[in-house]
Design a protein around this motif. Structure first.
Motif, mmCIF file in Angstrom:
data_model
loop_
_atom_site.group_PDB
_atom_site.id
_atom_site.type_symbol
_atom_site.label_atom_id
_atom_site.label_comp_id
_atom_site.label_asym_id
_atom_site.label_seq_id
_atom_site.Cartn_x
_atom_site.Cartn_y
_atom_site.Cartn_z
ATOM 1 N N VAL A 170 32.227 35.520 36.517
ATOM 2 C CA VAL A 170 30.836 35.041 36.416
ATOM 3 C C VAL A 170 30.687 34.119 35.210
ATOM 4 O O VAL A 170 30.008 33.091 35.282
ATOM 5 N N SER A 171 31.364 34.461 34.118
ATOM 6 C CA SER A 171 31.343 33.602 32.919
ATOM 7 C C SER A 171 31.930 32.228 33.244
ATOM 8 O O SER A 171 31.378 31.183 32.878
ATOM 9 N N LEU A 172 33.035 32.206 33.979
ATOM 10 C CA LEU A 172 33.707 30.954 34.358
ATOM 11 C C LEU A 172 32.826 30.132 35.309
ATOM 12 O O LEU A 172 32.697 28.909 35.161
ATOM 13 N N LEU A 173 32.194 30.814 36.287
ATOM 14 C CA LEU A 173 31.314 30.113 37.229
ATOM 15 C C LEU A 173 30.134 29.476 36.505
ATOM 16 O O LEU A 173 29.777 28.324 36.769
ATOM 17 N N SER A 174 29.537 30.225 35.586
ATOM 18 C CA SER A 174 28.403 29.706 34.809
ATOM 19 C C SER A 174 28.817 28.456 34.040
ATOM 20 O O SER A 174 28.096 27.453 34.023
ATOM 21 N N GLU B 212 29.741 46.060 43.176
ATOM 22 C CA GLU B 212 28.488 46.820 43.052
ATOM 23 C C GLU B 212 27.385 45.861 42.614
ATOM 24 O O GLU B 212 27.593 45.026 41.733
ATOM 25 N N HIS B 213 26.189 46.010 43.195
ATOM 26 C CA HIS B 213 25.083 45.093 42.905
ATOM 27 C C HIS B 213 24.689 45.128 41.426
ATOM 28 O O HIS B 213 24.467 44.076 40.810
ATOM 29 N N GLU B 214 24.639 46.327 40.851
ATOM 30 C CA GLU B 214 24.207 46.464 39.446
ATOM 31 C C GLU B 214 25.155 45.712 38.512
ATOM 32 O O GLU B 214 24.728 45.087 37.548
ATOM 33 N N GLN B 215 26.457 45.777 38.808
ATOM 34 C CA GLN B 215 27.454 45.067 37.988
ATOM 35 C C GLN B 215 27.221 43.561 38.022
ATOM 36 O O GLN B 215 27.289 42.881 37.006
ATOM 37 N N LEU B 216 26.943 43.047 39.234
ATOM 38 C CA LEU B 216 26.744 41.610 39.409
ATOM 39 C C LEU B 216 25.469 41.160 38.691
ATOM 40 O O LEU B 216 25.464 40.117 38.029
ATOM 41 N N VAL B 217 24.401 41.963 38.790
ATOM 42 C CA VAL B 217 23.132 41.624 38.116
ATOM 43 C C VAL B 217 23.335 41.619 36.606
ATOM 44 O O VAL B 217 22.857 40.728 35.895
ATOM 45 N N GLU B 218 24.085 42.595 36.122
ATOM 46 C CA GLU B 218 24.360 42.683 34.676
ATOM 47 C C GLU B 218 25.112 41.438 34.186
ATOM 48 O O GLU B 218 24.762 40.843 33.163
ATOM 49 N N MET C 125 19.157 28.156 42.994
ATOM 50 C CA MET C 125 20.519 28.723 43.021
ATOM 51 C C MET C 125 20.523 30.176 43.485
ATOM 52 O O MET C 125 19.543 30.895 43.305
ATOM 53 N N VAL C 126 21.660 30.589 44.047
ATOM 54 C CA VAL C 126 21.914 31.999 44.396
ATOM 55 C C VAL C 126 23.307 32.357 43.876
ATOM 56 O O VAL C 126 24.263 31.621 44.119
ATOM 57 N N LEU C 127 23.387 33.473 43.136
ATOM 58 C CA LEU C 127 24.699 34.025 42.769
ATOM 59 C C LEU C 127 24.997 35.095 43.819
ATOM 60 O O LEU C 127 24.306 36.106 43.887
ATOM 61 N N ALA C 128 25.981 34.844 44.665
ATOM 62 C CA ALA C 128 26.306 35.789 45.755
ATOM 63 C C ALA C 128 27.661 36.434 45.488
ATOM 64 O O ALA C 128 28.569 35.791 44.951
#
Length: 517
Positions: free
Chosen positions: A156-160, A251-257, A243-246
């Protein structure tokens, strides 16, 4: 030796029937006739997995404070696919030189604020067994990474960083210009003309607006696109609310975090504008013709050269994917089916579709007849691509126009059921693949804010009737045709004649009389 073998047989019987059963039958009598469904003596009762028909892991969606949507679908496994989808594509380039989306696709995952080069990004992903990719379409840009679940934070850091902090160095832009020029050359030289015809049919159907704008960068714009042009575009379109982060397989909570950590308060490298200048044009279907005279005689030379062919694509306006008629159009497209004349296989390959039965099986000189359905948020296009020898173009066009008219007749019960079953099986088979689930989740949430699950779509497909097919076809046949023609076009009928054929009862072209042939 014999004693040893006897002991082995005795032990296997003890294992199979239990000690009590073995003692009972060891006196030389027959062995028990136990059915396979009866539990064996001395063996624990098995516990079977049950299917309740409900998806326990529905798509979860969270909207962050800055407007960015986070969507996830859990799927067991060691690997996950995570990506950012942006509501940005070639249709949004009306106020800019066409080709920006094409450039951004080629520049994706190059050097960023955090990573010095593309190699550094790839090495970082390699530590988590990861790969990355970027794809643009007419309405969406998609940055995706598949990697181990343990590396989610890094991903997620790399995508951002890749989406919001690209450096866009001069040497990277120069390399991209070379890559774009090569792709444009390749587009005109490849034996398969389908990408070029798709580009042409969109240009004909939506002349000069939205989805009719070129998806590939025109040659004259390659040198016009620079860092300032890209930053101006990105400032307006790469905004969190677009934008959508998919993610699939996490786990959903991990992705939101992770999203809160890397995508919530990040300032893009191009800065922010308080009033974005976004093109909200609705697609205007115009119909029309785009022709490209081209020598196709030397497209594929070699021991088995492809014969010289002329390619025709005829399309009519269908509907947007947000409308209820989208599902009947998808069934109609599957019912038309088709393919190449050398395609081998059984019913699964579409051998019982109309374009096989009525066209390829009856007219041996036709090399291809395939149906396509392109659908967008405000319009759609159902088209048939056909190819044949240049001398038989007129006959080929009439065969295709007749097929369009026959779509308006009543669909047979068996062919309709076959098309619906085929569409459902294709949907379910595709959704077994993690990257396909990711794209489905991302695109649906980006366009509608929610996701229809596979069993809901299957129910909608099952409820399509022959009346629905007739209704959508009648509506479609009222629109002006869009025509794309590529190759030797000496025998191509005029646009007015094609339009007249599609307005007639039998789909026949008006007769022409020549004094000299």
């Amino acid at each position: 030796m014999a004693t040893h073998m006897s002991r082995c047989r005795t032990w296997s019987r003890v294992q199979r029937y239990g000690i009590a059963a073995y003692r009972k039958y060891s006196s030389g009598g027959g062995y028990p006739n136990i059915s396979l469904s009866t539990p064996l003596p001395g063996i624990p009762k098995p516990v079977f997995a049950s299917v309740d028909g409900q998806e326990k892991y529905e798509t979860k969606i969270t909207t962050l404070e800055n407007g960015l949507k986070v969507a996830s679908q859990n799927k067991f496994g060691q690997f996950c696919t995570v990506g950012i989808l942006v509501n940005s594509g070639s249709r949004h380039e009306a106020k800019y030189p066409s080709g920006i989306a094409h450039f951004l696709e080629k520049l994706a995952f190059s050097s960023t604020a955090q990573y010095g080069s593309k190699d550094e990004i790839l090495l970082t992903l390699e530590k988590h067994g990861g790969i990355c990719d970027c794809q643009t379409s007419r309405d969406t840009t998609m940055y995706a990474v598949s990697a181990e679940v343990k590396g989610l934070d890094t991903v997620v850091s790399l995508l951002s960083d890749a989406v919001l902090q690209p450096r866009l160095l001069d040497e990277e832009l120069e390399m991209t210009r070379m890559a774009v020029r090569f792709e444009l050359e390749d587009l005109n030289m490849r034996p398969d003309p389908e990408p070029l015809l798709t580009e042409m049919i969109h240009a004909a159907a939506y002349r000069g607006n939205t989805v009719g704008l070129p998806r590939f960068c025109p040659a004259e714009n390659v040198d016009k696109i620079d860092k300032n042009v890209l930053h101006s575009y990105l400032r307006n379109y790469y905004r969190p609310e677009r934008m959508v982060l998919a993610g699939v397989g996490i786990e959903h909570e991990q992705l939101v975090e992770s999203a809160r950590k890397y995508l919530l308060d990040v300032k893009p490298v191009w800065g922010t504008s308080s009033a974005p200048n976004v093109d909200l044009s609705v697609a205007q279907y115009t119909g029309g013709i785009v022709k490209m005279e081209k020598d196709m005689s030397d497209v594929s030379l070699g021991p088995t050269p492809i014969p010289e062919l002329t390619h025709i694509m005829i399309g009519l306006e269908s509907c947007s994917y947000l409308e209820d008629d989208f599902i009947p159009f998808a069934v109609l497209n599957m019912m038309m089916g088709g393919g190449g004349s050398f395609s081998a296989g059984g019913p699964g390959k579409g051998m019982f579709t109309r374009l096989y039965l009525n066209v390829l099986n009856r007219h041996h000189w036709m090399y291809n007849a395939t149906s396509y359905h392109h659908s967008y948020e405000d319009s759609g296009l159902l088209c048939i691509h056909a190819s044949a020898d240049p001398r038989q173009v007129r006959e080929m066009v009439e065969i295709i126009t007749r097929e369009f008219i026959q779509m308006g007749g009543s669909a047979g019960e068996m062919e309709l059921e076959r098309a619906k079953t085929q569409l459902k099986s294709m949907l379910m088979m595709n959704l077994e693949s993690r990257p396909v689930i990711f794209e489905d989740v991302g695109r649906q949430v980006l366009s509608t804010g929610k996701r229809k699950l596979p069993h809901e779509l299957c129910h909608l497909i099952s409820s399509v009737t022959a009346g629905d097919i007739k209704r959508v076809t009648t509506k479609m046949l009222r629109s002006k045709p869009a025509v794309a023609a590529l190759g030797d076009l000496m025998e191509l009928p005029s646009y007015e004649h094609i339009q007249a054929a599609l307005s007639s009862k039998d789909g026949r072209l008006p007769r022409t009389y020549r004094l000299f042939r």
